[in-house]
Motif scaffolding. Structure first.
Motif, PDB file in Angstrom:
ATOM      1  N   GLU A  10      92.863   7.687 -35.048  1.00  0.00           N
ATOM      2  CA  GLU A  10      92.601   6.657 -34.045  1.00  0.00           C
ATOM      3  C   GLU A  10      93.753   6.563 -33.048  1.00  0.00           C
ATOM      4  O   GLU A  10      93.539   6.473 -31.839  1.00  0.00           O
ATOM      5  CB  GLU A  10      92.376   5.305 -34.731  1.00  0.00           C
ATOM      6  CG  GLU A  10      91.833   4.249 -33.811  1.00  0.00           C
ATOM      7  CD  GLU A  10      91.468   2.990 -34.572  1.00  0.00           C
ATOM      8  OE1 GLU A  10      91.740   1.906 -34.049  1.00  0.00           O
ATOM      9  OE2 GLU A  10      90.907   3.095 -35.682  1.00  0.00           O
ATOM     10  N   VAL A  11      94.979   6.612 -33.544  1.00  0.00           N
ATOM     11  CA  VAL A  11      96.158   6.591 -32.669  1.00  0.00           C
ATOM     12  C   VAL A  11      96.165   7.830 -31.775  1.00  0.00           C
ATOM     13  O   VAL A  11      96.392   7.741 -30.570  1.00  0.00           O
ATOM     14  CB  VAL A  11      97.470   6.496 -33.490  1.00  0.00           C
ATOM     15  CG1 VAL A  11      98.691   6.720 -32.608  1.00  0.00           C
ATOM     16  CG2 VAL A  11      97.567   5.159 -34.190  1.00  0.00           C
ATOM     17  N   ALA A  13      93.650   9.645 -30.779  1.00  0.00           N
ATOM     18  CA  ALA A  13      92.586   9.531 -29.772  1.00  0.00           C
ATOM     19  C   ALA A  13      93.001   8.591 -28.644  1.00  0.00           C
ATOM     20  O   ALA A  13      92.786   8.897 -27.464  1.00  0.00           O
ATOM     21  CB  ALA A  13      91.294   9.052 -30.433  1.00  0.00           C
ATOM     22  N   LEU A  14      93.618   7.460 -28.983  1.00  0.00           N
ATOM     23  CA  LEU A  14      94.052   6.504 -27.957  1.00  0.00           C
ATOM     24  C   LEU A  14      95.135   7.087 -27.060  1.00  0.00           C
ATOM     25  O   LEU A  14      95.091   6.935 -25.839  1.00  0.00           O
ATOM     26  CB  LEU A  14      94.563   5.216 -28.615  1.00  0.00           C
ATOM     27  CG  LEU A  14      93.499   4.298 -29.196  1.00  0.00           C
ATOM     28  CD1 LEU A  14      94.152   3.186 -30.028  1.00  0.00           C
ATOM     29  CD2 LEU A  14      92.646   3.699 -28.099  1.00  0.00           C
ATOM     30  N   VAL A  15      96.104   7.755 -27.660  1.00  0.00           N
ATOM     31  CA  VAL A  15      97.197   8.334 -26.866  1.00  0.00           C
ATOM     32  C   VAL A  15      96.660   9.465 -25.987  1.00  0.00           C
ATOM     33  O   VAL A  15      97.005   9.554 -24.804  1.00  0.00           O
ATOM     34  CB  VAL A  15      98.355   8.826 -27.766  1.00  0.00           C
ATOM     35  CG1 VAL A  15      99.403   9.550 -26.942  1.00  0.00           C
ATOM     36  CG2 VAL A  15      98.979   7.663 -28.512  1.00  0.00           C
ATOM     37  N   GLU A  17      93.694   9.761 -24.773  1.00  0.00           N
ATOM     38  CA  GLU A  17      92.954   9.114 -23.687  1.00  0.00           C
ATOM     39  C   GLU A  17      93.922   8.641 -22.608  1.00  0.00           C
ATOM     40  O   GLU A  17      93.681   8.816 -21.419  1.00  0.00           O
ATOM     41  CB  GLU A  17      92.149   7.936 -24.242  1.00  0.00           C
ATOM     42  CG  GLU A  17      91.258   7.259 -23.232  1.00  0.00           C
ATOM     43  CD  GLU A  17      90.460   6.137 -23.869  1.00  0.00           C
ATOM     44  OE1 GLU A  17      90.447   5.034 -23.302  1.00  0.00           O
ATOM     45  OE2 GLU A  17      89.851   6.373 -24.928  1.00  0.00           O
ATOM     46  N   GLY A  18      95.035   8.054 -23.030  1.00  0.00           N
ATOM     47  CA  GLY A  18      96.062   7.619 -22.086  1.00  0.00           C
ATOM     48  C   GLY A  18      96.677   8.780 -21.326  1.00  0.00           C
ATOM     49  O   GLY A  18      96.944   8.679 -20.134  1.00  0.00           O
ATOM     50  N   CYS A  28     102.992   5.371 -22.490  1.00  0.00           N
ATOM     51  CA  CYS A  28     103.856   4.264 -22.915  1.00  0.00           C
ATOM     52  C   CYS A  28     105.022   4.023 -21.955  1.00  0.00           C
ATOM     53  O   CYS A  28     105.743   3.046 -22.108  1.00  0.00           O
ATOM     54  CB  CYS A  28     104.425   4.545 -24.302  1.00  0.00           C
ATOM     55  SG  CYS A  28     103.159   4.844 -25.536  1.00  0.00           S
ATOM     56  N   CYS A  58     105.444   7.398 -28.213  1.00  0.00           N
ATOM     57  CA  CYS A  58     104.046   6.957 -28.127  1.00  0.00           C
ATOM     58  C   CYS A  58     103.276   7.139 -29.441  1.00  0.00           C
ATOM     59  O   CYS A  58     102.091   6.831 -29.508  1.00  0.00           O
ATOM     60  CB  CYS A  58     103.332   7.663 -26.979  1.00  0.00           C
ATOM     61  SG  CYS A  58     103.128   9.430 -27.235  1.00  0.00           S
TER      62      CYS A  58
END
Length: 64
Positions: A10-11, A13-15, A17-18, A28, A58
């Motif tokens: 999950e982390v 995927a979020l990073v 995406e960022g 970040c 990040c």
């Protein structure tokens, strides 16, 4: 020494995406420069330190 992705998918995927949103710059960091382009200069320097073990800023990468 080994550098791996964070085991928390999950982390990751979020990073990622960022990173897409910022054109590859650390999501970040406020300033976008060559130093904050993923894999950032800060983490590259930490990788070079034989005493360092842990995550990049990040949380995308982990050095064992």
């Amino acid at each position: 020494m080994s550098v791996k992705l964070n085991p928390d998918k999950e982390v990751v995927a979020l990073v990622r995406e960022g990173l897409k949103r910022t054109g590859g710059y650390c999501p970040c960091k406020i300033v976008q420069s060559e130093d904050t382009k993923c894999m950032c200069t800060e983490f590259k320097e930490q990788i070079a330190d034989p005493e360092f073990h842990g995550f990049c800023h990040c949380m995308l990468y982990y050095k064992e």
